[in-house]
Design an enzyme around this catalytic site. Structure first.
Site, PDB file in Angstrom:
ATOM      1  N   HIS A 290       1.047  -1.152  -0.448  1.00 10.76           N
ATOM      2  CA  HIS A 290       0.113  -0.232  -0.080  1.00 10.76           C
ATOM      3  C   HIS A 290       0.794   0.952  -0.252  1.00 10.76           C
ATOM      4  CE1 HIS A 290       0.616  -1.293   3.800  1.00 10.76           C
ATOM      5  NE2 HIS A 290       0.848   0.270   4.378  1.00 10.76           N
TER       6      HIS A 290
ATOM      7  N   HIS B 128       0.840   5.228   1.027  1.00 10.88           N
ATOM      8  CA  HIS B 128       0.888   5.993   1.577  1.00 10.88           C
ATOM      9  C   HIS B 128       0.146   7.590   0.984  1.00 10.88           C
ATOM     10  CE1 HIS B 128       0.218   4.144   5.707  1.00 10.88           C
ATOM     11  NE2 HIS B 128       0.922   3.820   5.385  1.00 10.88           N
TER      12      HIS B 128
END
Ligand code: 5GP
Ligand code: ZN
Length: 137
Positions: free
Chosen positions: A99, A101
């Site tokens: 992932h 951010h």
């Protein structure tokens, strides 16, 4: 991955505040934001982090990160954004599904991400040569 929280979000088994979706990527609000609008961009396909990724899968995420960044910045009227991913436990990765951010930054939000260290004599050049040698492999 059955026990992966982000795979569950992709499958709709856990709710999320969805921001963006395409065939390869999903973006949603981080449940514990550093600042409001803090967004996570994830591949729909499970892989752990950059070291576990195929180039095209990583590229799909980065393309979406760029698209979503403009909307996040405008939505919260941010001065700028930090775009970062934690790759590995010692880098602060807690959720083992890749992932990125997108963290809105505001004037005077007092978040200091990292203090810089000094290199020892000769260390910078040594590391540079080592990294470049691995790039040639
Ligand atoms: P990491 O430290 O692995 O880079 O960050 C994982 C991020 O995922 C954290 O910022 C955390 O707040 C976020 N997160 C963990 N579980 C959930 C969840 O169930 N939903 C959402 N929206 N974010 C989550
Ligand atoms: Zn997963």
């Amino acid at each position: 991955m059955n026990d992966c929280i982000f795979c569950k979000i992709v499958k709709g088994e856990i709710p999320c505040s969805k921001i963006y979706e395409d065939s390869n990527v999903l973006a949603f609000l981080d449940i514990k934001p550093i600042n409001p609008g803090h967004t996570l961009v994830i591949p729909k396909k499970h892989f752990i982090n950059v070291f576990d990724s195929a180039e095209e899968d990583w590229s799909s995420v980065m393309k979406a990160v760029r698209t979503v960044s403009f909307a996040v910045k405008k939505a919260v009227d941010a001065d700028g954004l930090n775009i970062m991913s934690n790759n590995g436990i010692n880098a602060g990765q807690v959720v083992m599904h890749a992932h990125t951010h997108i963290i809105p930054r505001l004037k005077d939000d007092c978040l200091k991400l990292w203090p810089g260290k000094d290199y020892r004599e000769g260390e910078m050049d040594k590391i540079k040569h080592k990294i470049v040698s691995f790039l040639k492999e």
